[in-house]
Design a protein around this motif. Structure first.
Motif, PDB file in Angstrom:
ATOM      1  N   LEU A   1      -4.801  49.999  91.852  1.00 36.94           N
ATOM      2  CA  LEU A   1      -3.568  49.272  92.666  1.00 36.94           C
ATOM      3  C   LEU A   1      -2.780  50.182  93.467  1.00 36.94           C
ATOM      4  O   LEU A   1      -2.225  50.046  94.246  1.00 36.94           O
ATOM      5  N   ALA A   2      -2.220  51.362  92.383  1.00 38.48           N
ATOM      6  CA  ALA A   2      -1.354  52.268  93.134  1.00 38.48           C
ATOM      7  C   ALA A   2      -1.833  52.959  94.275  1.00 38.48           C
ATOM      8  O   ALA A   2      -1.255  53.085  95.155  1.00 38.48           O
ATOM      9  N   LEU A   3      -3.443  53.294  94.116  1.00 38.40           N
ATOM     10  CA  LEU A   3      -3.975  53.959  95.488  1.00 38.40           C
ATOM     11  C   LEU A   3      -4.027  52.906  96.566  1.00 38.40           C
ATOM     12  O   LEU A   3      -3.867  53.307  97.806  1.00 38.40           O
ATOM     13  N   ASP A   4      -4.191  51.572  96.542  1.00 38.12           N
ATOM     14  CA  ASP A   4      -4.417  50.628  97.391  1.00 38.12           C
ATOM     15  C   ASP A   4      -2.981  50.307  98.125  1.00 38.12           C
ATOM     16  O   ASP A   4      -2.748  50.444  99.282  1.00 38.12           O
ATOM     17  N   LEU A   5      -1.799  50.689  97.228  1.00 35.86           N
ATOM     18  CA  LEU A   5      -0.617  50.252  97.742  1.00 35.86           C
ATOM     19  C   LEU A   5      -0.293  51.508  98.479  1.00 35.86           C
ATOM     20  O   LEU A   5       0.365  51.482  99.619  1.00 35.86           O
ATOM     21  N   TYR A   6      -0.651  52.634  98.194  1.00 37.88           N
ATOM     22  CA  TYR A   6      -0.327  53.760  99.022  1.00 37.88           C
ATOM     23  C   TYR A   6      -0.940  53.881 100.059  1.00 37.88           C
ATOM     24  O   TYR A   6      -0.371  54.293 101.255  1.00 37.88           O
TER      25      TYR A   6
ATOM     26  N   SER B   1      -8.233  56.771 115.200  1.00 38.52           N
ATOM     27  CA  SER B   1      -6.883  56.427 114.727  1.00 38.52           C
ATOM     28  C   SER B   1      -6.551  56.837 113.360  1.00 38.52           C
ATOM     29  O   SER B   1      -6.419  55.840 112.404  1.00 38.52           O
ATOM     30  N   PRO B   2      -6.940  58.060 112.831  1.00 40.13           N
ATOM     31  CA  PRO B   2      -6.700  58.217 111.261  1.00 40.13           C
ATOM     32  C   PRO B   2      -5.327  57.988 110.919  1.00 40.13           C
ATOM     33  O   PRO B   2      -4.335  58.339 111.656  1.00 40.13           O
ATOM     34  N   VAL B   3      -5.256  58.059 109.559  1.00 39.81           N
ATOM     35  CA  VAL B   3      -4.009  57.598 108.831  1.00 39.81           C
ATOM     36  C   VAL B   3      -3.797  59.171 107.981  1.00 39.81           C
ATOM     37  O   VAL B   3      -4.830  59.202 107.107  1.00 39.81           O
ATOM     38  N   PRO B   4      -2.693  59.633 108.312  1.00 44.87           N
ATOM     39  CA  PRO B   4      -2.435  60.939 107.518  1.00 44.87           C
ATOM     40  C   PRO B   4      -2.034  60.435 105.863  1.00 44.87           C
ATOM     41  O   PRO B   4      -1.572  59.556 105.759  1.00 44.87           O
TER      42      PRO B   4
ATOM     43  N   ALA C   1      -0.383  63.118  96.694  1.00 40.62           N
ATOM     44  CA  ALA C   1      -0.068  61.604  96.173  1.00 40.62           C
ATOM     45  C   ALA C   1      -1.465  61.074  95.694  1.00 40.62           C
ATOM     46  O   ALA C   1      -1.286  60.277  94.602  1.00 40.62           O
ATOM     47  N   LEU C   2      -2.619  61.374  96.297  1.00 38.56           N
ATOM     48  CA  LEU C   2      -3.817  60.742  95.966  1.00 38.56           C
ATOM     49  C   LEU C   2      -4.261  61.074  94.327  1.00 38.56           C
ATOM     50  O   LEU C   2      -4.855  60.594  93.674  1.00 38.56           O
ATOM     51  N   ARG C   3      -4.037  62.334  94.151  1.00 34.68           N
ATOM     52  CA  ARG C   3      -4.285  63.088  92.855  1.00 34.68           C
ATOM     53  C   ARG C   3      -3.294  62.551  91.784  1.00 34.68           C
ATOM     54  O   ARG C   3      -3.991  62.039  90.693  1.00 34.68           O
TER      55      ARG C   3
END
Length: 70
Positions: free
Chosen positions: A51-56, A34-37, A42-44
């Protein structure tokens, strides 16, 4: 100024926990079933903020759960 007892002091004990963890076959199957797209742009853009990566990641996962019908 004494540093005794601080994080940098002589009384600190080195972390002896191995930094490598091996994940099991069951975990691998669950994650790949069950991958999450994610949007690599956005990651870059967020790569300098853990924190922003975790929230995203959390928001992307939450939206996927809310929009998936089983």
């Amino acid at each position: 100024m004494s540093r005794k007892g601080s994080a940098m002091g002589a009384d600190c004990v080195a972390d002896v926990t191995p930094s490598l963890k091996e994940l099991g076959e069951d975990f691998f199957k669950m994650v790949t079933a069950s991958p999450v797209p994610v949007d690599m742009r956005a990651l870059r853009a967020l790569k300098r903020s853990p924190l922003a990566l975790d929230l995203y990641a959390w928001l992307t996962y939450t939206v996927k759960l809310a929009t998936t019908t089983d």
